[in-house]
Design an enzyme around this catalytic site. Structure first.
Site, PDB file in Angstrom:
ATOM      1  N   HIS A  96     -41.508  -7.519 -56.601  1.00  0.00           N
ATOM      2  CA  HIS A  96     -41.100  -6.137 -56.319  1.00  0.00           C
ATOM      3  C   HIS A  96     -41.145  -5.816 -54.816  1.00  0.00           C
ATOM      4  O   HIS A  96     -40.120  -5.438 -54.238  1.00  0.00           O
ATOM      5  CB  HIS A  96     -41.940  -5.156 -57.146  1.00  0.00           C
ATOM      6  CG  HIS A  96     -41.853  -3.734 -56.695  1.00  0.00           C
ATOM      7  ND1 HIS A  96     -40.694  -3.001 -56.775  1.00  0.00           N
ATOM      8  CD2 HIS A  96     -42.776  -2.925 -56.111  1.00  0.00           C
ATOM      9  CE1 HIS A  96     -40.922  -1.783 -56.274  1.00  0.00           C
ATOM     10  NE2 HIS A  96     -42.173  -1.723 -55.861  1.00  0.00           N
ATOM     11  N   HIS A 115     -46.206  -2.388 -49.084  1.00  0.00           N
ATOM     12  CA  HIS A 115     -46.253  -0.979 -49.457  1.00  0.00           C
ATOM     13  C   HIS A 115     -47.164  -0.653 -50.639  1.00  0.00           C
ATOM     14  O   HIS A 115     -47.655   0.452 -50.752  1.00  0.00           O
ATOM     15  CB  HIS A 115     -44.834  -0.410 -49.666  1.00  0.00           C
ATOM     16  CG  HIS A 115     -44.242  -0.701 -51.007  1.00  0.00           C
ATOM     17  ND1 HIS A 115     -43.501  -1.829 -51.251  1.00  0.00           N
ATOM     18  CD2 HIS A 115     -44.285  -0.019 -52.175  1.00  0.00           C
ATOM     19  CE1 HIS A 115     -43.102  -1.819 -52.506  1.00  0.00           C
ATOM     20  NE2 HIS A 115     -43.563  -0.732 -53.097  1.00  0.00           N
ATOM     21  N   GLU A 133     -52.732   0.661 -52.045  1.00  0.00           N
ATOM     22  CA  GLU A 133     -52.958   1.477 -53.227  1.00  0.00           C
ATOM     23  C   GLU A 133     -53.474   0.661 -54.409  1.00  0.00           C
ATOM     24  O   GLU A 133     -54.343   1.100 -55.142  1.00  0.00           O
ATOM     25  CB  GLU A 133     -51.657   2.181 -53.616  1.00  0.00           C
ATOM     26  CG  GLU A 133     -51.903   3.254 -54.640  1.00  0.00           C
ATOM     27  CD  GLU A 133     -50.655   4.061 -54.873  1.00  0.00           C
ATOM     28  OE1 GLU A 133     -50.784   5.163 -55.402  1.00  0.00           O
ATOM     29  OE2 GLU A 133     -49.551   3.596 -54.529  1.00  0.00           O
ATOM     30  N   ASP A 134     -52.926  -0.498 -54.575  1.00  0.00           N
ATOM     31  CA  ASP A 134     -53.217  -1.246 -55.797  1.00  0.00           C
ATOM     32  C   ASP A 134     -54.292  -2.321 -55.660  1.00  0.00           C
ATOM     33  O   ASP A 134     -54.688  -2.914 -56.648  1.00  0.00           O
ATOM     34  CB  ASP A 134     -51.938  -1.928 -56.316  1.00  0.00           C
ATOM     35  CG  ASP A 134     -50.885  -0.897 -56.701  1.00  0.00           C
ATOM     36  OD1 ASP A 134     -51.254   0.290 -56.784  1.00  0.00           O
ATOM     37  OD2 ASP A 134     -49.730  -1.282 -56.904  1.00  0.00           O
ATOM     38  N   ASP A 152     -37.943   1.582 -52.446  1.00  0.00           N
ATOM     39  CA  ASP A 152     -38.911   1.363 -53.522  1.00  0.00           C
ATOM     40  C   ASP A 152     -38.395   2.003 -54.816  1.00  0.00           C
ATOM     41  O   ASP A 152     -38.349   1.396 -55.884  1.00  0.00           O
ATOM     42  CB  ASP A 152     -40.242   1.995 -53.071  1.00  0.00           C
ATOM     43  CG  ASP A 152     -41.363   1.781 -54.076  1.00  0.00           C
ATOM     44  OD1 ASP A 152     -41.305   0.785 -54.827  1.00  0.00           O
ATOM     45  OD2 ASP A 152     -42.288   2.613 -54.108  1.00  0.00           O
ATOM     46  N   ASP A 167      -8.768   8.383 -63.342  1.00  0.00           N
ATOM     47  CA  ASP A 167      -7.983   7.738 -62.288  1.00  0.00           C
ATOM     48  C   ASP A 167      -8.330   8.274 -60.905  1.00  0.00           C
ATOM     49  O   ASP A 167      -7.638   8.030 -59.944  1.00  0.00           O
ATOM     50  CB  ASP A 167      -6.479   7.905 -62.561  1.00  0.00           C
ATOM     51  CG  ASP A 167      -6.117   9.360 -62.775  1.00  0.00           C
ATOM     52  OD1 ASP A 167      -7.026  10.187 -62.886  1.00  0.00           O
ATOM     53  OD2 ASP A 167      -4.913   9.653 -62.834  1.00  0.00           O
TER      54      ASP A 167
HETATM   55 MN    MN Z   1     -43.476  -0.025 -55.144  1.00  0.00          MN
END
Ligand code: MN
Length: 754
Positions: free
Chosen positions: A67, A92, A96-97, A160, A280
Site C-alpha cells: 500500500h 505515511h 500511526e501503525d 492514499d 455520446d
Molecule cells: Mn494509507
C-alpha cells in the site's frame, strides 16, 4: 491466486518478489528526479516501512507494504511530486501503525519529512463508524489545516485515499459506503480545487461504484456497447482538423474522450434524461507541443482551425489562457456544431497546460523549480487560496461543522475575477457580493465595509459582482457586522468572519449580563455554578450560557422571576416544578433591532476636493435634502442639524455666533442611514413585499428590518441607506402603496434615542 499447497516459505518468497518489483517501479518513476544521495534516502524509507509493516496485511490479504509503495507511485507518477514526497508516502502509515516515532523519522530524514508525516498522521486514517458528524467534521478540519501547512500533505493524503478507493473490494459494505461518502464529501472537491482533474474524476467514479453499484455497472456497460459508434463519430470529426493542423505545421495530439461515468450519471440525474440522450457526450482535446512564449498565439491559431471547419457557438467560448482558473487550469474551450448537427466541445491547450490540467498544483511547482524566481499569476492565486484557508482555519472560534459547510461553498463553485482599484486581480466564487470582496481583501476591511464602488458606481454591500468588475471598498470606522449580512455573503471566509464578530459582540455584551446575574445570585446567597446556570437556561429557554448572559444584558430576561420559580438549597437553585409555566421564548434579535441605531451607523464619505469635516447630529439625523444648518461645537468640529431639530431653537438662541449656513452638495455617492416605521395589517408575505420594494430601488441598501405582529396588526421598522430626502420620500410613497400597509412614516431619531 495463491496455490493452496504453497508453503509459508514459498509464499514469503513470492511476496518478496512482488514487493521488490513494485519498489523498483517506483525508483524508475523517480529516476530523472533522483539527485545524489536521494537513492539512499528512498531505499532507507522503503526498508524502514517494510520492516515496520512486516507483520501486517491488508484486508485483501496482501502484504501491507504494497500500500505505501502504491501511494508513493501515485504521488510520483500521477501527481508529479518528487523525492521528499515519495519518502513521506512510503512512511505515511509508519508512525500511526507501528512503534516508530516522529523522532526516529526526524533523525533519519530531517525536519521537512517529519513535518509532512506528522501532518499525515494527524489526519486519522481510520474511518470511525461510530463517530458522529461533528467528530468527522473535526477530522476534515484537520485535513484542511494540514493542507494549509504544506500542500504536499494533502496531495499525499489524496494519493492514499485514491489507492484505498481503488482497492476497497475486500472491505465490509458499511465501510465502503462510509469511505465513499467521505470521499465525495471532501476529497474529490479538494482534488478539484487543487486542479487534480484526473484524480477528482477517478475518485468520483469509484465512489459511485461503491455507493450505487448497479448504476455504475449499467452506465459502464452502456459506454462499452456504444464505443464503436462513438469512435466512428470522433474520427469523422477529427479528420479535417487533423489534416489542416498538419498542413500548418503543428506538432500536436488530437483525441476524443468520453465523459466519466459519474458525470454522465450527474447529467442523467439533474437533467432527468436517459443514458441514450447523454452517452455520446465527449470532449475533443487538442494538445499542442509548443514553446511557452508562443503557446497563447498557437492555441488561438488552432482555435481558428477548429472554427474554420465547424461553426462555433458564440456563447460557449472560454478563454482560460488569458485568465487562468483559480486552481491553475489553462485552456481554450469552445463548442462547435459537428457532423449531424451535434454540439461538440473542443479543448485546446499546450503540453504544459495539459500537465497542469492533470497534475494541478504539483505541476506548477515543477515549473516553478525550473524557472528561477518570480511568481506566475496562477501561483499567486494558489498561494492566495492557501492563505485564505489558513486565515479561516486560524479563527479559534470556528465550529467544525459550520466551518466545513462554509468552506465547502468555496470548493466547487465557478469563479469570477475581480480587480482592485490598483488593478490587482482576485478570484471569487460566482455570486460573490461586494461584501465578500471586502472580506476577501482583508477581514478588517470586510467588518467595516459600508458599501463599494463598482466600476466607479456606488453599490450596496449586497451587490452581486461580475467578472471584470473593478471594486473599491468603502469603509467607516464605526461600521460593525450585523446578522443580516449573512444572508448575502457567499464565501466561506466572509461567513465565518461575520459569525465570529457577531459572537464576539454577543460575548462582550454578555459580560454585563453575567455581572448582573452574579449580583442577583449573591443576594440570594448563591453563585454562578454550572448547575445553577443550567437551571436558568432551562427556565428562560436559552440554548447556552452565552445566550443567557446576553439576554440578561439586553433586558429580554427579567431576573425578578427567579425568586418565584426556585427555592434555594445550599448553593443550588431548585426549581419549584408545579409552578413552572411555559415561558414564551423571547426573541433577542427583534428586540435589539427595534432599538435605535446610534449615530454610529451614519456614513460620511465622498471625494469632494473641498472636503469639510463634519458630523451629522445624532439628535435629528439629517439626510441630504433636509433643511439644515451647521453648528461649530466645542470639541467635535462642525455638526449638522436639521432646521426642525428639537435642539435647533435652543442652539440658535444661545450660541448664535457658532451657527454657520450649510447646504447639501447633491452627491449620489454619499448615502445615509435613515429609519422608516410602518404599520399595517398582518400578512404572511409582508416582509418579502417590503424587501422587494427596497431592492427595486437599486441604490438602496437595507440595514435592518424588524417586524412585530400583534392581534393581526404589524409594526415594522426599517433602517435603510438613502442618498437624499427625495429618495426617502419615494421609498415611503412606494411602501405606502403596498397592500395592507396603512401608515408609513420616517422615524424621528429624537423620539427613539432619548
Ligand atoms: Mn494509507
Amino acid at each position: 491466486m495463491p496455490i493452496a499447497k504453497e508453503s509459508t516459505q514459498e509464499r514469503d518468497e513470492r511476496e518478496k518478489r512482488i514487493i521488490l518489483r513494485e519498489y523498483r517501479a517506483l525508483l524508475r518513476a523517480l529516476k530523472e528526479r533522483l539527485k545524489k544521495g536521494d537513492k539512499t534516502l528512498v531505499r532507507n524509507a522503503f526498508r524502514i516501512a517494510a520492516e515496520a509493516h512486516k507483520d501486517t496485511r491488508r484486508k485483501s490479504g496482501e502484504p501491507y507494504i504494497l500500500h505505501p509503495i502504491a501511494v508513493a507511485q501515485i504521488v510520483v507518477e500521477e501527481i508529479g511530486l518528487g523525492v521528499t514526497s515519495a519518502i513521506c508516502a512510503l512512511l505515511h502509515d509508519v508512525v500511526e501503525d507501528t512503534e516508530m516515532t516522529l523522532d526516529d523519522i526526524s533523525r533519519e530524514f530531517g525536519e521537512q519529512c517529519t513535518k509532512i508525516i506528522d501532518g499525515l498522521t494527524k489526519i486519522s486514517n481510520v474511518v470511525d463508524l461510530k463517530a458522529n458528524s461533528s467528530v468527522q467534521a473535526e477530522n476534515f478540519r484537520k485535513i484542511l489545516l494540514t493542507l494549509a501547512d504544506d500542500p504536499r500533505v494533502i496531495l499525499i493524503k489524496l494519493a492514499d485515499r485514491l489507492h484505498n478507493m481503488r482497492t476497497m473490494d475486500s472491505m465490509a459494505r458499511d465501510k465502503q459506503l462510509k469511505i465513499s461518502s467521505e470521499t465525495t464529501y471532501i476529497y474529490s472537491p479538494l482534488a478539484h480545487r487543487l486542479g487534480l482533474y484526473e484524480i477528482k474524476s477517478e475518485l468520483e467514479d469509484l465512489a459511485l461504484k461503491y455507493t450505487q453499484p448497479e448504476v455504475f455497472q449499467e452506465i459502464g456497460r452502456g459506454l462499452k456497447d456504444t464505443k464503436r459508434e462513438r469512435t466512428k463519430y470522433i474520427n469523422e470529426f477529427i479528420k479535417p482538423l487533423k489534416a489542416e493542423l498538419e498542413s500548418l505545421g503543428f506538432t500536436f495530439e488530437i483525441f476524443g474522450r468520453p465523459k466519466a461515468i459519474h458525470s454522465i450519471w450527474e447529467k442523467m440525474r439533474t437533467k432527468h434524461v436517459t443514458f441514450e440522450e447523454v452517452y455520446d457526450l465527449f470532449a475533443i482535446r487538442i494538445i499542442l507541443d509548443t514553446p511557452k512564449d508562443r503557446e497563447k498565439a498557437e492555441c488561438w491559431r488552432a482555435y481558428s482551425v477548429v472554427t474554420n471547419n465547424y461553426r462555433p457557438s458564440t456563447e460557449r467560448l472560454r478563454d482560460w489562457i488569458s485568465v487562468p482558473k483559480g486552481n491553475g487550469y489553462e485552456a481554450l474551450h469552445t463548442t462547435v456544431m459537428g457532423p449531424g448537427g451535434k454540439w461538440v466541445e473542443v479543448q485546446i491547450r499546450s503540453k504544459r497546460m495539459n500537465e497542469i490540467a492533470e497534475k494541478g498544483l504539483a505541476a506548477h511547482w515543477r515549473y516553478k523549480e525550473g524557472s528561477a524566481g518570480g511568481k506566475s499569476a496562477t501561483e499567486s492565486k494558489l498561494d492566495h487560496f492557501l492563505k485564505h484557508l489558513r486565515e479561516v482555519l486560524n479563527n479559534p472560534d470556528t465550529d467544525a461543522l459550520e466551518f466545513l459547510d462554509d468552506f465547502k461553498l468555496d470548493l466547487f463553485v465557478d469563479e469570477i475575477y475581480i480587480y482592485t482599484p490598483k488593478g490587482e486581480m482576485r478570484v471569487l466564487p460566482k455570486n460573490a457580493t461586494a461584501l465578500d470582496f471586502a472580506f476577501d481583501v482583508h477581514s478588517a476591511l470586510g467588518a467595516r465595509c459600508i458599501g463599494a464602488k463598482v466600476n466607479h458606481k456606488l453599490v450596496p454591500l449586497s451587490h452581486v459582482l461580475k467578472t471584470g468588475d473593478q471594486v473599491e471598498v468603502i469603509t467607516s470606522a464605526k461600521q460593525k457586522p450585523s446578522e443580516d449580512w449573512l444572508s448575502f455573503v457567499t464565501t466561506g471566509k466572509a461567513k465565518s468572519r461575520i459569525k465570529y464578530y457577531l459572537k464576539e459582540e454577543k460575548r462582550e455584551i454578555g459580560e454585563e449580563g453575567k455581572a448582573i446575574l452574579q449580583r442577583k445570585l449573591s443576594h440570594m446567597g448563591l453563585s454562578i455554578t454550572p448547575v445553577n446556570i443550567n437551571e436558568l437556561c432551562l427556565l428562560y429557554k436559552k440554548p447556552s450560557m452565552l445566550d443567557l448572559f446576553y439576554g440578561i444584558a439586553v433586558g429580554t430576561i427579567e431576573l425578578k422571576e427567579i425568586k418565584d420559580r426556585f427555592k434555594v438549597l445550599g448553593d443550588r437553585l431548585i426549581p419549584i416544578e408545579a409552578e413552572r409555566k411555559d415561558t414564551q421564548p423571547t426573541d433577542d434579535t427583534t428586540r435589539q433591532d427595534l432599538k435605535p441605531a446610534k449615530g454610529a451607523e451614519l456614513i460620511i464619505f465622498g471625494e469632494s476636493s473641498d472636503k469639510i469635516l463634519y458630523k451629522l447630529a445624532p439628535c435629528c439625523q439629517p439626510i441630504p435634502g433636509d433643511d439644515v444648518f451647521g453648528f461649530v461645537s466645542s470639541g467635535e468640529g462642525l455638526k449638522i442639524h436639521r432646521v426642525d431639530c428639537p435642539n435647533a431653537q435652543q442652539l440658535m438662541a444661545r450660541y448664535g455666533q457658532r451657527i454657520v449656513k450649510v447646504k447639501w452638495a447633491m452627491n449620489k455617492e454619499i448615502s445615509f442611514l435613515s429609519g422608516i416605521r410602518l404599520t399595517g395589517l398582518d400578512d404572511v408575505g409582508v416582509a418579502q413585499k417590503i424587501t422587494r420594494v427596497i431592492s427595486e430601488m437599486l441604490t438602496m441598501n437595507m440595514r435592518s428590518l424588524a417586524l412585530d405582529s400583534k392581534d393581526g396588526i404589524f409594526t415594522g421598522e426599517i433602517k435603510v441607506f438613502v442618498h437624499d430626502r427625495s429618495e426617502l420620500d419615494i421609498l415611503c410613497q412606494k411602501l405606502s402603496e403596498l397592500d395592507g400597509v396603512t401608515k408609513v412614516e420616517r422615524i424621528e431619531p429624537t423620539e427613539a434615542s432619548q
